[in-house]
Write an enzyme that holds these catalytic residues in place. Structure first.
Site, mmCIF file in Angstrom:
data_model
loop_
_atom_site.group_PDB
_atom_site.id
_atom_site.type_symbol
_atom_site.label_atom_id
_atom_site.label_comp_id
_atom_site.label_asym_id
_atom_site.label_seq_id
_atom_site.Cartn_x
_atom_site.Cartn_y
_atom_site.Cartn_z
ATOM 1 N N HIS A 241 0.823 -1.224 0.000
ATOM 2 C CA HIS A 241 0.000 0.000 0.000
ATOM 3 C C HIS A 241 0.851 1.265 0.000
ATOM 4 O O HIS A 241 0.768 2.099 -0.882
ATOM 5 C CB HIS A 241 -0.892 0.011 1.246
ATOM 6 C CG HIS A 241 -1.901 -1.085 1.275
ATOM 7 N ND1 HIS A 241 -2.929 -1.179 0.361
ATOM 8 C CD2 HIS A 241 -2.058 -2.150 2.092
ATOM 9 C CE1 HIS A 241 -3.665 -2.254 0.623
ATOM 10 N NE2 HIS A 241 -3.155 -2.854 1.669
HETATM 11 O O1 RIB Z 1 -5.050 0.340 4.613
HETATM 12 C C1 RIB Z 1 -3.646 0.280 4.473
HETATM 13 C C2 RIB Z 1 -2.975 1.318 5.300
HETATM 14 O O2 RIB Z 1 -3.201 1.048 6.687
HETATM 15 C C3 RIB Z 1 -1.431 1.302 5.131
HETATM 16 O O3 RIB Z 1 -0.942 2.615 5.257
HETATM 17 C C4 RIB Z 1 -0.964 0.463 6.291
HETATM 18 O O4 RIB Z 1 0.350 0.822 6.748
HETATM 19 C C5 RIB Z 1 -1.957 0.844 7.347
HETATM 20 O O5 RIB Z 1 -1.526 2.074 7.915
#
Ligand code: RIB
Ligand code: CA
Length: 312
Positions: A241
């Site tokens: 992500h």
């Molecule tokens: O939904 C994914 C996000 O949530 C990413 O930034 C992960 O590190 C968590 O913070």
């Protein structure tokens, strides 16, 4: 002679397994000048995410990058951490990091951000990899910075159109602090949304994880902490992500984007906040819709090849 001007950036993290990979990719890029890292209460409490960030920067031989601790609590609700990144938020590796004396700056994150932005001779890009509490505090308390911010790239939200009447999946960074998300998207700064579908498509499969482990000491570290990363949307790999948001900052051409009007909607009696994006003539965000996976993985592995750890 440098062919291109480096982008001066601030990264806000809730380190976080995928946050630490994103930091490594940013630090390895010749296109980025990382001025400041700020920490938020997200995956873990802000003290822990700050300690994790200092540990990771030191471990990756970048202990010189200033770190400022952010808000303990979201704007208007209580912080609720998650165990997706292990108890300590960094794959339960925190006790294995080498000792160091690094400390966060004496000022809170939003003030440190304002200082960097106001002192910079060029506009600053902010890459937000956790809940948007610190960026909201910055924009609510220093409205003059809006014209000095190039854009804010946020790992947030989801593009999957939900079935009418059903609640869509609440992406974590928005869910922790939806009020902050709404404050940021209505502030007037240019917003790029990197939704969770990017990390779900640009994931490391198990062969990529094996190559990561074998590549170098830094890869062996990441492979160890990946073992505890439990993003249940990706059954056969590691969702990237936060690295997608940094990849957009380094090379926007890796992504196809579309313009949307975004706003936060609240569901049920818990007021669960969801970032809703729809086509309209009042568009206020660009949303990453598709990632060039091959080019993303090339960027990941080329950054990893340049990454060293302090104990090497
Ligand atoms: O939904 C994914 C996000 O949530 C990413 O930034 C992960 O590190 C968590 O913070
Ligand atoms: Ca994160």
């Amino acid at each position: 002679m440098c062919k291109f001007k480096k982008k001066s950036i601030i990264i806000d993290v809730d380190t976080g397994i995928d946050d630490s990979v994103a930091l490594a990719i940013a630090l390895a890029s010749k296109k980025i000048d990382l001025k400041l890292v700020t920490t938020s209460a997200g995956n873990v409490g802000v003290e822990q995410s700050t300690q994790n960030t200092l540990d990771v920067l030191n471990y990756l031989k970048h202990g010189n990058v200033p770190v400022a601790m952010g808000e303990k609590e979201p704007l208007a609700r209580n912080h609720k951490p998650i165990s997706v990144h292990g108890k300590d938020g960094i794959g339960d590796f925190s006790s294995k990091f080498p000792e160091h004396n690094l400390k966060p700056l004496a000022v809170p994150a939003f003030e440190a951000m304002a200082d960097v932005i106001n002192k910079s001779s060029s506009p600053i890009t902010i890459v937000a990899l956790g809940p948007l509490t610190n960026i909201a505090k910055l924009l609510l308390n220093h409205k003059n910075v809006v014209s000095k911010i190039e854009e804010v790239i946020i790992m947030a939200g989801s593009i999957d159109e939900h079935k009418q009447g059903e609640m869509p999946y609440p992406e974590f960074n928005v869910k922790v602090d939806p009020e902050a998300c709404q404050a940021v998207i209505s502030s007037g700064v240019k917003i790029i949304v990197c939704p969770m579908e990017m990390g779900h498509s640009a994931y490391l499969d198990y062969y990529d994880v094996y190559k990561t482990k074998k590549l170098n000491y830094a890869g062996a570290f990441f492979e160890k902490i990946f073992r505890l990363y439990k993003d249940h949307h990706v059954k056969n790999g590691i969702a990237m992500h936060d690295s997608c948001a940094v990849a957009y900052c380094i090379d926007p051409k890796l992504f196809l984007t579309e313009d949307f009007e975004a706003k936060v909607e609240y569901y049920n009696d818990q007021k669960i906040g969801i970032l809703h994006c729809e086509k309209s003539d009042r568009q206020n965000v660009k949303v990453c819709m598709k990632c060039d996976i091959k080019k993303f993985k090339n960027l990941y592995f080329s950054a990893l090849r340049k990454t060293r750890i302090i104990t090497e």
